[in-house]
Design a protein around this motif. Structure first.
Motif, PDB file in Angstrom:
ATOM      1  N   ASP A 127       0.815  -1.217   0.000  1.00 58.58           N
ATOM      2  CA  ASP A 127       0.000   0.000   0.000  1.00 58.58           C
ATOM      3  C   ASP A 127       0.850   1.270   0.000  1.00 58.58           C
ATOM      4  N   ASP A 128       2.059   1.188   0.570  1.00 60.66           N
ATOM      5  CA  ASP A 128       2.922   2.365   0.588  1.00 60.66           C
ATOM      6  C   ASP A 128       3.781   2.475  -0.664  1.00 60.66           C
ATOM      7  N   GLY A 129       3.541   1.614  -1.643  1.00 56.31           N
ATOM      8  CA  GLY A 129       4.271   1.687  -2.899  1.00 56.31           C
ATOM      9  C   GLY A 129       5.614   1.001  -2.895  1.00 56.31           C
ATOM     10  N   THR A 130       5.874   0.149  -1.899  1.00 52.74           N
ATOM     11  CA  THR A 130       7.171  -0.524  -1.815  1.00 52.74           C
ATOM     12  C   THR A 130       7.062  -1.968  -2.273  1.00 52.74           C
ATOM     13  N   LEU A 131       8.227  -2.530  -2.629  1.00 51.98           N
ATOM     14  CA  LEU A 131       8.335  -3.918  -3.069  1.00 51.98           C
ATOM     15  C   LEU A 131       9.279  -4.632  -2.125  1.00 51.98           C
ATOM     16  N   ALA A 132       8.769  -5.679  -1.443  1.00 52.91           N
ATOM     17  CA  ALA A 132       9.571  -6.414  -0.461  1.00 52.91           C
ATOM     18  C   ALA A 132      10.271  -7.586  -1.140  1.00 52.91           C
ATOM     19  N   LEU A 133      11.602  -7.568  -1.113  1.00 53.09           N
ATOM     20  CA  LEU A 133      12.407  -8.608  -1.740  1.00 53.09           C
ATOM     21  C   LEU A 133      13.384  -9.182  -0.714  1.00 53.09           C
ATOM     22  N   PRO A 134      13.881 -10.400  -0.931  1.00 51.83           N
ATOM     23  CA  PRO A 134      14.793 -11.018   0.048  1.00 51.83           C
ATOM     24  C   PRO A 134      16.113 -10.264   0.191  1.00 51.83           C
ATOM     25  N   LEU A 135      16.592 -10.172   1.415  1.00 48.69           N
ATOM     26  CA  LEU A 135      17.945  -9.728   1.774  1.00 48.69           C
ATOM     27  C   LEU A 135      18.173  -8.225   1.647  1.00 48.69           C
ATOM     28  N   ILE A 136      17.189  -7.460   1.194  1.00 47.51           N
ATOM     29  CA  ILE A 136      17.377  -6.013   1.077  1.00 47.51           C
ATOM     30  C   ILE A 136      16.174  -5.301   1.682  1.00 47.51           C
ATOM     31  N   GLU A 137      16.365  -4.003   1.923  1.00 54.28           N
ATOM     32  CA  GLU A 137      15.259  -3.202   2.433  1.00 54.28           C
ATOM     33  C   GLU A 137      14.190  -3.038   1.341  1.00 54.28           C
ATOM     34  N   PRO A 138      12.915  -2.836   1.736  1.00 54.21           N
ATOM     35  CA  PRO A 138      11.859  -2.638   0.724  1.00 54.21           C
ATOM     36  C   PRO A 138      12.184  -1.472  -0.196  1.00 54.21           C
ATOM     37  N   LEU A 139      11.952  -1.693  -1.464  1.00 51.14           N
ATOM     38  CA  LEU A 139      12.228  -0.682  -2.487  1.00 51.14           C
ATOM     39  C   LEU A 139      10.962   0.111  -2.794  1.00 51.14           C
ATOM     40  N   ASN A 140      11.099   1.421  -2.899  1.00 50.59           N
ATOM     41  CA  ASN A 140       9.976   2.269  -3.292  1.00 50.59           C
ATOM     42  C   ASN A 140       9.887   2.282  -4.821  1.00 50.59           C
ATOM     43  N   VAL A 141       8.838   1.660  -5.358  1.00 49.55           N
ATOM     44  CA  VAL A 141       8.694   1.541  -6.815  1.00 49.55           C
ATOM     45  C   VAL A 141       7.468   2.298  -7.315  1.00 49.55           C
ATOM     46  N   ASP A 142       6.848   3.082  -6.463  1.00 48.11           N
ATOM     47  CA  ASP A 142       5.632   3.798  -6.861  1.00 48.11           C
ATOM     48  C   ASP A 142       5.940   4.807  -7.968  1.00 48.11           C
ATOM     49  N   GLY A 143       5.200   4.701  -9.084  1.00 47.86           N
ATOM     50  CA  GLY A 143       5.376   5.625 -10.197  1.00 47.86           C
ATOM     51  C   GLY A 143       6.501   5.279 -11.135  1.00 47.86           C
ATOM     52  N   LEU A 144       7.149   4.108 -10.981  1.00 45.83           N
ATOM     53  CA  LEU A 144       8.240   3.704 -11.858  1.00 45.83           C
ATOM     54  C   LEU A 144       7.725   2.802 -12.977  1.00 45.83           C
ATOM     55  N   THR A 145       8.439   2.788 -14.088  1.00 42.08           N
ATOM     56  CA  THR A 145       8.142   1.845 -15.160  1.00 42.08           C
ATOM     57  C   THR A 145       8.800   0.507 -14.843  1.00 42.08           C
ATOM     58  N   LEU A 146       8.470  -0.536 -15.632  1.00 41.96           N
ATOM     59  CA  LEU A 146       9.076  -1.852 -15.405  1.00 41.96           C
ATOM     60  C   LEU A 146      10.593  -1.790 -15.563  1.00 41.96           C
ATOM     61  N   GLU A 147      11.075  -1.057 -16.530  1.00 41.98           N
ATOM     62  CA  GLU A 147      12.519  -0.949 -16.731  1.00 41.98           C
ATOM     63  C   GLU A 147      13.187  -0.244 -15.563  1.00 41.98           C
ATOM     64  N   GLN A 148      12.538   0.773 -15.020  1.00 40.62           N
ATOM     65  CA  GLN A 148      13.102   1.473 -13.862  1.00 40.62           C
ATOM     66  C   GLN A 148      13.078   0.589 -12.620  1.00 40.62           C
ATOM     67  N   VAL A 149      12.041  -0.233 -12.460  1.00 41.26           N
ATOM     68  CA  VAL A 149      11.993  -1.165 -11.325  1.00 41.26           C
ATOM     69  C   VAL A 149      13.107  -2.193 -11.446  1.00 41.26           C
ATOM     70  N   ARG A 150      13.320  -2.676 -12.647  1.00 37.93           N
ATOM     71  CA  ARG A 150      14.396  -3.663 -12.875  1.00 37.93           C
ATOM     72  C   ARG A 150      15.758  -3.059 -12.531  1.00 37.93           C
ATOM     73  N   ASP A 151      15.987  -1.822 -12.935  1.00 43.68           N
ATOM     74  CA  ASP A 151      17.275  -1.184 -12.611  1.00 43.68           C
ATOM     75  C   ASP A 151      17.412  -0.933 -11.116  1.00 43.68           C
ATOM     76  N   ALA A 152      16.301  -0.570 -10.452  1.00 43.04           N
ATOM     77  CA  ALA A 152      16.370  -0.320  -9.003  1.00 43.04           C
ATOM     78  C   ALA A 152      16.696  -1.596  -8.249  1.00 43.04           C
ATOM     79  N   ILE A 153      16.123  -2.727  -8.658  1.00 43.55           N
ATOM     80  CA  ILE A 153      16.430  -4.011  -8.008  1.00 43.55           C
ATOM     81  C   ILE A 153      17.897  -4.387  -8.242  1.00 43.55           C
ATOM     82  N   ARG A 154      18.356  -4.236  -9.449  1.00 45.58           N
ATOM     83  CA  ARG A 154      19.754  -4.576  -9.771  1.00 45.58           C
ATOM     84  C   ARG A 154      20.706  -3.720  -8.937  1.00 45.58           C
ATOM     85  N   ASP A 155      20.474  -2.418  -8.883  1.00 51.05           N
ATOM     86  CA  ASP A 155      21.369  -1.538  -8.121  1.00 51.05           C
ATOM     87  C   ASP A 155      21.341  -1.869  -6.634  1.00 51.05           C
ATOM     88  N   ALA A 156      20.182  -2.224  -6.099  1.00 49.04           N
ATOM     89  CA  ALA A 156      20.082  -2.528  -4.669  1.00 49.04           C
ATOM     90  C   ALA A 156      20.891  -3.759  -4.306  1.00 49.04           C
TER      91      ALA A 156
END
Length: 452
Positions: A127-156
């Motif tokens: 609900d807060d626009g975050t994506l919970a993934l293993p081993l890292i803090e939740p990523l804020n992906v609200d308002g991002l495109t799929l390509e931007q989400v992919r880059d944010a996960i890779r960088d994290a």
């Protein structure tokens, strides 16, 4: 000698018939003329001011329905409620060292979905626009495109020293789009109730659209960027039918709008109660609620629809309401076949058309052949029509229409509006003439035949 006697008998029979006709005319003039016994104080149509006439609607132009739809963005923007398919080699799923990686799962969408098959494990955006993934803090992906989400996960994962840059190749797809829940209430999609109707009622049902005008509706789930008026209507049967008004009402679900509607009704009731204390004051009518959004579907020519994207965008809990035209009817009486008839929605109906709809010819002859004293014998049709029209403060104005003038001059044909009552009557001279003709053909012809 015989011929003279025959002529005398014929003249005597004709004289007797004329006496009967004269006696009938005297009786009719004394007691039978409906213009005298049932007078209506009417005002000729050409003498009334314009405010007493109905507004024409033949030239209304349909609104471009594309204005009721949101324009989707070029790229889908992620937000809360979306379900993403995520695959991160070695992390999601976890693989022990020196073991071959597991292939990502393939997800096939529902048959009603327009999405292609997706790859990855389902991860919902919170609900807060975050994506919970293993081993890292939740990523804020609200308002991002799929390509931007992919880059944010890779960088994290690279920044946290979990994956090396050459191994960080996440896959992100969309498994399910977020939806907006709205309520649609329609009064134009009920079943057909045309069984057992006469011809006039069947015509009325045709104008109504074959509906009994009961409401139907339910909860509709609209996908992201499709949460607009047009998609809500398409999901529930299309644009409003003939028995619905040419507008769409939207009641917002926000607390502010609900409070505004409650305050509006409370203020109206207070004003009405105060007005009713004075018997000389007309009680106010219920005005338009400013908290209810009304979107017209037809407008006069030259008028540009003022419809914004904010107007047509629907949020969770909003109510889309298609209102019935059940009160848009007119009534008939007098020499017309009595009944209640609906007004057409998209075109004008004048007095001659209303008489035809009620089962009466353009020259005032009803399906039963007329009425009054002449009954079915008289050949002169009734020539006077009254339109009883309601005015403010429960008032009334009677519009007098001369049918002979109306047939020859379109300007003498007032348009019918909701609530009108049409009363057809004979003029006094028409009733006298009908009675005279009826008496002559009934008694005069019989006397001639008896004497021959």
């Amino acid at each position: 000698m015989t011929k003279s006697l025959t002529n005398y008998r014929a003249i005597d029979a004709l004289r007797s018939a004329l006496k009967a006709v004269a006696a009938g005319i005297v009786v009719t003039a004394a007691t039978g003329c409906s213009t005298l016994t049932q007078p209506i104080d009417g005002v000729p149509a050409n003498r009334l001011p314009q405010e007493f006439f109905a507004e024409p609607k033949n030239d209304l132009v349909p609104v471009d329905i594309s204005l009721l739809s949101l324009e989707p963005p070029r790229d889908y923007l992620i937000s809360n409620g979306d379900i993403l398919g995520v695959y991160i080699e070695g992390v999601l799923p976890f693989n022990p060292p020196n073991t071959p990686p597991e292939p990502p799962p393939v997800n096939f969408p529902d048959k009603e979905s327009t999405l292609p098959p997706s790859i990855g494990y389902p991860i919902a955006v919170q609900d807060d626009g975050t994506l919970a993934l293993p081993l890292i803090e939740p990523l804020n992906v609200d308002g991002l495109t799929l390509e931007q989400v992919r880059d944010a996960i890779r960088d994290a994962y690279i920044d946290n020293d979990i994956l090396r840059p050459e191994k960080a190749r996440p896959i992100v797809t969309i498994i399910q789009e977020r939806t907006v829940d709205v309520i649609v209430v329609r009064e134009d999609t009920a079943g057909n109730g045309s069984q057992g109707l006469n011809t006039a009622n069947l015509a009325a049902q045709f104008i109504r659209g074959g509906s009994d005008r009961s409401a139907s509706g339910g909860l509709v789930k609209l996908k992201a960027y499709q949460n607009d008026i047009l998609h809500a209507l398409v999901e529930t049967g299309g644009l409003p039918g003939l028995n619905a008004k040419n507008q769409v009402k939207v009641l917002r679900a926000s607390r502010a709008d609900q409070r505004m509607r409650a305050q509006f009704m409370e203020q109206f009731y207070r004003q009405r109660e105060a007005a009713m204390l004075d018997p000389c004051v007309c009680p106010p009518e219920l005005p338009e609620d400013p908290s209810i959004l009304r979107i017209p579907l037809r407008l006069p020519p030259g008028e540009v629809p003022q419809i914004t994207e904010r107007d047509i965008e629907l949020q969770d809990g909003d109510i889309v309401y298609i209102e019935s035209r059940e009160t848009e009817v007119f009534y008939t009486g007098g020499l017309l076949n009595g009944g209640e008839f609906p007004l057409p929605r998209d075109y004008d109906l004048d007095v001659l058309g209303a008489m035809a709809l009620a089962g009466t010819g353009a020259y005032g002859q009803t399906s039963s052949g007329g009425g009054g004293i002449a009954g079915n014998v008289g050949q002169v049709p009734p020539g006077k029509l009254y339109i009883l029209r309601k005015t403010q403060c429960n008032g009334q104005v009677a519009i007098e229409v001369d049918l002979t003038s109306a047939i020859n001059d379109p300007r003498q044909r007032p348009l019918i509006q909701a609530g009108d009552t049409l009363i057809l009557q004979y003029k006094c001279e028409e009733e006298l003439l009908n009675f005279g003709l009826g008496a002559f053909f009934t008694y005069g012809v019989q006397a001639l035949l008896r004497n021959n």
